[in-house]
Scaffold this active site. Structure first.
Site, PDB file in Angstrom:
ATOM      1  N   THR A  71      65.091  26.264  54.480  1.00  0.00           N
ATOM      2  CA  THR A  71      65.246  25.832  53.096  1.00  0.00           C
ATOM      3  C   THR A  71      65.636  24.368  53.059  1.00  0.00           C
ATOM      4  O   THR A  71      66.226  23.852  54.006  1.00  0.00           O
ATOM      5  CB  THR A  71      66.323  26.664  52.372  1.00  0.00           C
ATOM      6  OG1 THR A  71      66.378  26.283  51.002  1.00  0.00           O
ATOM      7  CG2 THR A  71      67.705  26.482  52.977  1.00  0.00           C
ATOM      8  N   ASP A  86      62.979  33.082  49.519  1.00  0.00           N
ATOM      9  CA  ASP A  86      62.216  32.610  48.370  1.00  0.00           C
ATOM     10  C   ASP A  86      62.699  33.386  47.158  1.00  0.00           C
ATOM     11  O   ASP A  86      62.687  34.625  47.143  1.00  0.00           O
ATOM     12  CB  ASP A  86      60.705  32.789  48.558  1.00  0.00           C
ATOM     13  CG  ASP A  86      59.958  31.916  47.561  1.00  0.00           C
ATOM     14  OD1 ASP A  86      60.187  30.683  47.565  1.00  0.00           O
ATOM     15  OD2 ASP A  86      59.181  32.444  46.740  1.00  0.00           O
TER      16      ASP A  86
HETATM   17  P1  ITT Z   1      63.523  26.068  49.215  1.00  0.00           P
HETATM   18  O1  ITT Z   1      62.127  26.468  48.775  1.00  0.00           O
HETATM   19  O2  ITT Z   1      63.555  24.842  50.072  1.00  0.00           O
HETATM   20  O3  ITT Z   1      64.283  27.213  49.820  1.00  0.00           O
HETATM   21  P2  ITT Z   1      64.080  25.952  46.372  1.00  0.00           P
HETATM   22  O4  ITT Z   1      65.336  25.601  45.610  1.00  0.00           O
HETATM   23  O5  ITT Z   1      62.802  25.311  45.918  1.00  0.00           O
HETATM   24  O6  ITT Z   1      64.378  25.647  47.909  1.00  0.00           O
HETATM   25  P3  ITT Z   1      63.138  28.589  45.636  1.00  0.00           P
HETATM   26  O7  ITT Z   1      61.694  28.252  45.563  1.00  0.00           O
HETATM   27  O8  ITT Z   1      63.537  29.872  46.266  1.00  0.00           O
HETATM   28  O9  ITT Z   1      63.954  27.490  46.428  1.00  0.00           O
HETATM   29  O10 ITT Z   1      63.837  28.536  44.218  1.00  0.00           O
HETATM   30  C1  ITT Z   1      63.118  28.618  43.016  1.00  0.00           C
HETATM   31  C2  ITT Z   1      63.950  28.087  41.894  1.00  0.00           C
HETATM   32  O11 ITT Z   1      64.959  29.051  41.552  1.00  0.00           O
HETATM   33  C3  ITT Z   1      64.681  26.775  42.158  1.00  0.00           C
HETATM   34  O12 ITT Z   1      64.619  26.006  40.975  1.00  0.00           O
HETATM   35  C4  ITT Z   1      66.100  27.182  42.440  1.00  0.00           C
HETATM   36  O13 ITT Z   1      67.034  26.208  42.001  1.00  0.00           O
HETATM   37  C5  ITT Z   1      66.238  28.457  41.624  1.00  0.00           C
HETATM   38  N1  ITT Z   1      67.136  29.392  42.283  1.00  0.00           N
HETATM   39  C6  ITT Z   1      67.023  29.873  43.560  1.00  0.00           C
HETATM   40  N2  ITT Z   1      68.069  30.679  43.831  1.00  0.00           N
HETATM   41  C7  ITT Z   1      68.836  30.724  42.706  1.00  0.00           C
HETATM   42  C8  ITT Z   1      70.041  31.360  42.371  1.00  0.00           C
HETATM   43  O14 ITT Z   1      70.705  32.097  43.245  1.00  0.00           O
HETATM   44  N3  ITT Z   1      70.515  31.187  41.134  1.00  0.00           N
HETATM   45  C9  ITT Z   1      69.885  30.418  40.242  1.00  0.00           C
HETATM   46  N4  ITT Z   1      68.761  29.755  40.481  1.00  0.00           N
HETATM   47  C10 ITT Z   1      68.228  29.903  41.711  1.00  0.00           C
END
Ligand code: ITT
Length: 196
Positions: free
Chosen positions: A8, A70
């Site tokens: 990540t 993800d």
């Molecule tokens: P990586 O892909 O590098 O892991 P990312 O933040 O882009 O980082 P995701 O695609 O999994 O990861 O996240 C999708 C979106 O959802 C992103 O805008 C995050 O900030 C949000 N998100 C992920 N986990 C969350 C959580 O526990 N609570 C609230 N928002 C979350």
């Protein structure tokens, strides 16, 4: 000690996962953040496909076991959007929240149901998928953001039985019930039983 790379670029995920590890019985497992070159093309059609893409890239870059997370927010009134596009929905967390609450402005409270989905995939140093888990939590999207903890969509994700948003919860409280914790704990069990 089992050392894995967390696939990540989001340091909040590492912080939450490390805090879960600290209070778990898996003190022999630790995670480090993926290197700067980590920049996967998340073009999968499911959370699990995207999680696999991320884990595989980190595993091959570092020649280590890698775990990816993800996550997405799926809103029923928007047919599951932003879903897979949760990260690309708007540039910043504030803009994402403004856009989502604007899209839902005419939707009554009882129809604002949503869930967070977290898909975790563990990959071997050669890129082979070893194990996957999923965690979900159901809630509702608020009209206004509230709370100072967490990140991303947490300030607008309301948990009815607690009468709190995810961002009202401390890191410790979020980790007792979150989508991420629900995916991580069975994954830690698997790692503990199957990796050296
Ligand atoms: P990586 O892909 O590098 O892991 P990312 O933040 O882009 O980082 P995701 O695609 O999994 O990861 O996240 C999708 C979106 O959802 C992103 O805008 C995050 O900030 C949000 N998100 C992920 N986990 C969350 C959580 O526990 N609570 C609230 N928002 C979350």
């Amino acid at each position: 000690m089992t050392k894995l790379v967390l696939a990540t670029s989001n340091p909040h995920k590492l912080e939450e996962i490390n805090a879960i590890l600290d209070t778990s019985k898996f003190g022999n497992i630790s995670f480090i953040l993926a290197p700067k070159e980590f920049n996967p093309d998340e073009n999968g059609k499911t959370f699990e496909e995207n999680s696999f893409i991320k884990a595989k890239e980190a595993a091959i870059l570092t020649n280590s076991y890698a775990l990816a997370d993800d996550t997405g927010l799926c809103v029923d009134a928007l047919n599951g959007a932003p879903g897979l596009y949760s990260a690309r929905y708007a540039p910043t967390a504030e803009e994402k929240i403004l856009k989502l609450t604007a899209e839902l402005k005419d939707i009554p409270d009882k129809e604002r149901t949503a869930k967070f989905v977290c898909s975790m995939v563990l990959v071997a140093p050669n890129g082979e998928k070893l194990h996957s888990t999923t965690g979900e939590i159901y809630g509702k999207i608020t009209q206004q953001p509230r709370g100072i903890h967490g990140f991303g969509y947490d300030p607008i994700f309301f948990i009815p039985n607690l009468n709190k948003t995810m961002a009202d919860l401390t890191l410790f409280e979020k980790n007792t019930l979150s989508h991420r914790a629900k995916a991580l704990l069975p994954m830690l069990h698997w790692i503990d039983e199957n990796l050296d």
